[in-house]
Design a protein around this motif. Structure first.
Motif, mmCIF file in Angstrom:
data_model
loop_
_atom_site.group_PDB
_atom_site.id
_atom_site.type_symbol
_atom_site.label_atom_id
_atom_site.label_comp_id
_atom_site.label_asym_id
_atom_site.label_seq_id
_atom_site.Cartn_x
_atom_site.Cartn_y
_atom_site.Cartn_z
ATOM 1 N N MET A 1 0.799 -1.223 0.000
ATOM 2 C CA MET A 1 0.000 0.000 0.000
ATOM 3 C C MET A 1 0.832 1.274 0.000
ATOM 4 O O MET A 1 0.356 2.313 -0.466
ATOM 5 N N TRP B 1 -1.162 2.656 -3.704
ATOM 6 C CA TRP B 1 -2.274 3.041 -2.848
ATOM 7 C C TRP B 1 -3.612 2.459 -3.280
ATOM 8 O O TRP B 1 -4.521 2.273 -2.458
ATOM 9 N N THR C 1 -7.243 1.361 -1.280
ATOM 10 C CA THR C 1 -8.133 2.530 -1.307
ATOM 11 C C THR C 1 -9.509 2.187 -1.845
ATOM 12 O O THR C 1 -10.533 2.507 -1.212
#
Length: 294
Positions: free
Chosen positions: A254, A258, A262
């Motif tokens: 992550m 991301w 997310t």
């Protein structure tokens, strides 16, 4: 006579449902909840048509690709399309919601109304059992049940159902206590109605609106608990595209990628929020004061 009565009752029930829907649509927050849940249902039903890729197909040449370039939400550590996995994950979420609801609702309603109406030793025993379940956080108790049953999606659903009925039972009992001394209940007793008939025919229908509202509000907790179990590896097992499990596998990447956590996180947050907002709207729509105004 029965067919004629059904013809009379049907328009009233349809009209009541129409009024509830119109009331919900007048509230922006309830409309948001309905819209999100509608999208969730459509995504689950038409997942093969909406998904752009096979959610289980691995493509090691497209590992950890950012959103874009044919992958709306990017790809994961095995090159699988995240958008497609989220769409198919909606089916798992709806399955959990549906199965937990059809188990928790009837169990809580029966135990609560029976305890409230019968009272005595039965009420004492059932409420002490309920207190034992309520004394533990639902996630902790679910972890204990899944650890005993074994990690799997079915066992996670069973564990969540076993820990979600006590609040429903408490609510139904409180409602039953207010109704059991009503005049129409006394009249049913004088006519020779059995306790079972009184509970089923007279008390349960009166408790049903409150139970439905509580079930809707509980769905956010159910989704978060299921995601928590999936995150810990005790819920849906790979390669099932369960949202919590997707976050668990993506947390290792992550910091640089991301999108792996997310988009599943946003999905969990949005659906949980939608159930809360819809539950609040249903509570207002089924409020007798609001009904009188309508």
């Amino acid at each position: 006579m029965t067919a004629h009565a059904e013809k009379i009752r049907l328009p009233a029930s349809v009209n009541a449902m129409k009024n509830i829907v119109l009331f919900l649509l007048r509230s922006p927050t309830s409309t948001f909840g309905l819209a999100v849940l509608g999208i969730l249902v459509l995504a689950a039903v038409f997942a093969p048509l909406i998904a752009t890729h096979d959610p289980y197909m691995q493509d090691l040449t497209n590992v950890l690709k950012a959103p874009g370039n044919g992958h709306l939400f990017g790809t994961d550590e095995l090159g699988r399309d995240i958008f497609s996995r989220l769409v198919f994950g909606a089916r798992i979420t709806l399955t959990i919601i549906f199965l937990v609801s059809i188990v928790v609702g009837p169990i809580g309603l029966v135990i609560g109304t029976a305890s409230g109406y019968l009272g005595g030793k039965f009420d004492t025993v059932m409420m002490r059992i309920t207190d034992i379940f309520l004394s533990f956080p639902s996630l902790i108790l679910s972890l204990a049940f899944v650890a005993a049953l074994g990690p799997s999606l079915n066992n996670a659903i069973i564990a969540i159902a076993l820990t979600s009925w006590p609040p429903i039972a408490r609510l139904a009992r409180a409602e039953a206590l207010t109704f059991r001394n009503a005049d129409y209940i006394a009249a049913a007793r004088l006519q020779g109605a059995s306790p079972v008939r009184i509970i089923v025919k007279s008390i349960m229908p009166m408790c049903l609106p409150s139970v439905l509202i509580r079930l809707t509000l509980n769905m956010a907790t159910v989704i978060l608990t299921a995601a928590g179990l999936g995150f810990l590896g005790l819920g849906a097992q790979p390669p099932l595209p369960e949202w919590g499990a997707m976050i668990a596998t993506g947390r290792r990447y992550m910091l640089d990628n991301w999108w792996l956590v997310t988009f599943p996180g946003i999905s969990i947050l949005t659906v949980s929020l939608a159930f809360n907002l819809l539950g609040d709207g249903l509570r207002d729509a089924l409020d007798p004061k609001q009904m009188n105004r309508r």
